[in-house]
Design a protein around this motif. Structure first.
Motif, short mmCIF file in Angstrom:
data_model
loop_
_atom_site.label_atom_id
_atom_site.label_comp_id
_atom_site.label_asym_id
_atom_site.label_seq_id
_atom_site.Cartn_x
_atom_site.Cartn_y
_atom_site.Cartn_z
N MET A 1 0.83 -1.20 0.00
CA MET A 1 0.00 0.00 0.00
C MET A 1 0.86 1.25 0.00
SD MET A 1 -2.92 -1.35 -0.07
CE MET A 1 -3.82 0.19 0.05
N ALA A 2 0.33 2.29 -0.61
CA ALA A 2 1.08 3.55 -0.68
C ALA A 2 0.13 4.73 -0.81
CB ALA A 2 2.04 3.54 -1.86
N TRP A 3 0.66 5.89 -0.50
CA TRP A 3 -0.04 7.16 -0.74
C TRP A 3 0.75 7.96 -1.77
CZ3 TRP A 3 -4.77 8.53 1.06
CH2 TRP A 3 -5.29 7.83 2.16
N PHE A 4 0.02 8.60 -2.66
CA PHE A 4 0.57 9.51 -3.65
C PHE A 4 -0.23 10.81 -3.58
CE2 PHE A 4 3.34 6.82 -6.27
CZ PHE A 4 3.00 5.56 -5.80
N ARG A 5 0.27 11.83 -4.22
CA ARG A 5 -0.47 13.09 -4.31
C ARG A 5 -0.17 13.77 -5.62
NH1 ARG A 5 2.58 16.78 0.34
NH2 ARG A 5 4.55 17.10 -0.78
N GLN A 6 -1.14 14.58 -6.04
CA GLN A 6 -0.99 15.32 -7.30
C GLN A 6 -1.48 16.74 -7.08
OE1 GLN A 6 -2.89 13.57 -10.72
NE2 GLN A 6 -1.53 14.66 -12.12
#
Length: 119
Positions: A34-39
């Motif tokens: 699992m991971a978090w990304f942002r844009q």
């Protein structure tokens, strides 16, 4: 397959905190990395945080290290991102993502949750 739904975004003043949640359904999160990304507006999607594959220890982007904490509750099938000392530049849509243990790319994404930090 796994379905991911993020929540917890909102508007916060600089220096404030938010906690994002990513609830999974369809499969147990323990089956995935699992991971978090942002844009941010006008920018590419960037990595924020994940768990290392073998040790399970957290790994963070330099820009959030010391301020953000990724955690998981396998009993609730949920991953969290605690965000403290928020800065204006943290403003972005935050996405939860999952890939198989042997996968290279993240095949599963949530719809995203907006985080806006006012300066």
């Amino acid at each position: 397959q796994v379905q991911l739904v993020e929540s917890g975004g909102g508007l916060v003043q600089a220096g404030g905190s938010l906690r994002l949640s990513c609830a999974a359904s369809g499969r147990t999160l323990s089956s995935y990395v699992m991971a978090w990304f942002r844009q941010a507006p006008g920018k590419e999607r960037d990595f924020v945080a994940t768990f290392r594959r073998y040790s399970g220890s957290p790994l963070y982007a330099d820009s959030v290290k010391g301020r953000f904490t990724i955690s998981r509750d396998d009993a609730k099938n949920t991953v969290y991102l605690q965000m403290n000392s928020l800065k204006f530049e943290d403003t972005a849509v935050y996405y939860c993502a999952a890939r198989s243990q042997d996968g290279i790319s993240y095949a599963y994404w949530g719809q995203g949750t907006q985080v806006t930090v006012s300066s």
